[in-house]
Design an enzyme around this catalytic site. Structure first.
Site, PDB file in Angstrom:
ATOM      1  N   GLN A 104       0.844  -1.185  -0.065  1.00  9.41           N
ATOM      2  CA  GLN A 104       0.043  -0.059   0.028  1.00  9.41           C
ATOM      3  C   GLN A 104       0.655   1.194  -0.241  1.00  9.41           C
ATOM      4  OE1 GLN A 104      -3.043   0.514   2.916  1.00  9.41           O
ATOM      5  NE2 GLN A 104      -4.070  -1.370   2.231  1.00  9.41           N
ATOM      6  N   PRO A 131      -5.469  -6.502   4.828  1.00 12.95           N
ATOM      7  CA  PRO A 131      -5.878  -7.298   3.670  1.00 12.95           C
ATOM      8  C   PRO A 131      -5.250  -8.538   3.888  1.00 12.95           C
ATOM      9  CG  PRO A 131      -5.259  -5.012   3.108  1.00 12.95           C
ATOM     10  CD  PRO A 131      -4.891  -5.119   4.430  1.00 12.95           C
ATOM     11  N   ASP A 298     -10.975   2.602   1.351  1.00 12.69           N
ATOM     12  CA  ASP A 298      -9.626   3.596   1.705  1.00 12.69           C
ATOM     13  C   ASP A 298      -8.301   3.372   0.820  1.00 12.69           C
ATOM     14  OD1 ASP A 298      -7.602   1.907   3.518  1.00 12.69           O
ATOM     15  OD2 ASP A 298      -9.782   1.129   3.767  1.00 12.69           O
ATOM     16  N   GLN A 299      -8.485   2.152   0.231  1.00  9.08           N
ATOM     17  CA  GLN A 299      -7.234   2.113  -0.528  1.00  9.08           C
ATOM     18  C   GLN A 299      -7.261   2.750  -1.808  1.00  9.08           C
ATOM     19  OE1 GLN A 299      -5.827  -2.274  -0.574  1.00  9.08           O
ATOM     20  NE2 GLN A 299      -7.592  -2.863   0.588  1.00  9.08           N
ATOM     21  N   HIS A 321     -10.720   4.844   8.316  1.00  7.14           N
ATOM     22  CA  HIS A 321      -9.587   4.792   7.429  1.00  7.14           C
ATOM     23  C   HIS A 321      -9.763   5.539   6.025  1.00  7.14           C
ATOM     24  CE1 HIS A 321      -8.046   1.194   9.616  1.00  7.14           C
ATOM     25  NE2 HIS A 321      -6.737   1.668   9.118  1.00  7.14           N
TER      26      HIS A 321
END
Length: 367
Positions: A104, A131, A298-299, A321
């Site tokens: 990430q 994750p 959020d990613q 997040h």
């Protein structure tokens, strides 16, 4: 090149490692020096943990930057980025710290490198509070590639809590610019598939099959006529380090959306319960009507902020997040976000939101 240093309070909002990941990646991309204080102030063990430290060191190495104050337990760091370069970069948490969190922080940076990159990430592949690597390959990858890039993710070795020992190799080429995305039309669920895995000395036959069967029973109540295929898998001994078990289930929709539910086995928790927990997480993600699930929202924020043009995603309730990622993307990159309740008739009874972003149109000066 470097402008004035940006000061970030690591104790606000989510108050954890995510602030560090988003702000360091943006600092690297924008060439802006950064100081983060009160790192993970809200956590039971404040300060940097091994996985945060290896993430920071990786970004430092990616851009020949300078990193000060970074050691385990440290609550303040300063970072001065240099130029992002491609090539091979290794990060090793030496613990079960998540390889997915290392990805990430590094992925947005290497997209804007001068040449292709290979990231060798070591740690936990299926870890709590992060994750699972299967989520990265089954959900995150196909969706994030809609921004207009491709990456290859090769799982060399799986690693579990508490030892880690997993290794994932990610290869990707740089891009000139990212395209905006529009994920607002969920469509209908067309198929559900998944993977229930057991590794190490745990009794395979029963655990993986029980997890899969319990999850299928739970999903059948809601989806009577849909094809549901959850594969029980015994991880080969030479591809897994330590003992672990878990399940991930993905729903695919008619418009190409992917939503998931997952759960990890824990000592003393029976396999049925683990399967049901994953199925219920997936069902909850489907009920709120979003086109992305709670873990993807959020990613995607940092990519939306960097893209050229307006991106829109429909989500369920906006997580802390996600609010955190938006806050720092606005503070550091000056992207503009709006979050409002979905106006669609069919969403009236649901908790669905539209997150819209006017991206900054970051261009790769190396290309």
């Amino acid at each position: 090149m470097a402008g004035p240093r940006v000061e970030v309070d690591g104790g606000v909002l989510e108050g954890g490692g995510q602030i560090l990941r988003v702000s360091t990646a943006l600092s690297c991309l924008l060439g802006v020096p950064l100081r983060v204080e009160k790192i993970r102030a809200g956590r039971s063990t404040p300060g940097l943990r091994p996985q945060h430290l290896s993430g920071l060191e990786m970004v430092r190495d990616l851009c020949d930057g300078q990193l000060d104050g970074a050691e385990i337990g440290s609550t303040e760091i300063t970072f001065t980025p240099g130029r992002i370069r491609g090539g091979t970069h290794t990060a090793d948490t030496k613990t079960a710290g998540s390889v997915c969190l290392l990805l990430q922080v590094s992925m947005p940076c290497v997209l804007f490198a001068a040449s292709p990159s290979e990231l060798r990430l070591r740690g936990g592949t299926n870890a709590e509070m992060a994750p699972q690597i299967d989520y990265t390959t089954m959900v995150f990858k196909p969706i994030v590639e809609k921004f207009g890039f491709k990456f290859n993710c090769d799982i060399k070795m799986r690693g579990y809590y508490p030892k880690g020992g997993g290794e994932v190799i990610v290869q990707m080429s740089p891009v000139k610019q990212l395209n905006p995305i529009n994920l607002t039309d969920r469509g209908s669920v067309t198929k559900i598939h998944g993977r229930a895995f057991v590794a190490g000395v745990l009794p395979f036959k029963q655990m993986a099959k029980d997890m899969a069967a319990a999850a299928v029973r739970c999903l059948r109540k809601e989806f009577r006529d849909l094809y549901v295929n959850i594969q029980p898998v015994q991880e080969p001994g030479d591809q897994a380090f330590g003992n672990g078990s878990g399940i991930i289930i993905t729903a695919e929709t008619s418009t190409g959306c992917l939503l998931a539910g997952s759960s990890l086995g824990k000592r003393g928790v029976n396999a049925d319960k683990v399967g049901i927990e994953a199925a219920e997480m997936l069902l909850a993600n489907l009920r709120h009507g979003g086109a992305v699930d709670e873990h993807l929202q959020d990613q995607l924020i940092i990519f939306m902020a960097l893209a050229s043009g307006v991106s829109r995603i429909k989500t369920g309730p906006v997580t802390l997040h996600t609010k955190t990622a938006i806050h720092f993307a606005e503070q550091l990159a000056k992207a503009k976000f709006t979050v409002k309740k979905s106006e669609d008739e069919e969403d009236a009874s649901k908790d669905a939101y539209i997150i819209e972003c006017q991206g900054i149109g970051m261009t790769n000066s190396n290309l």
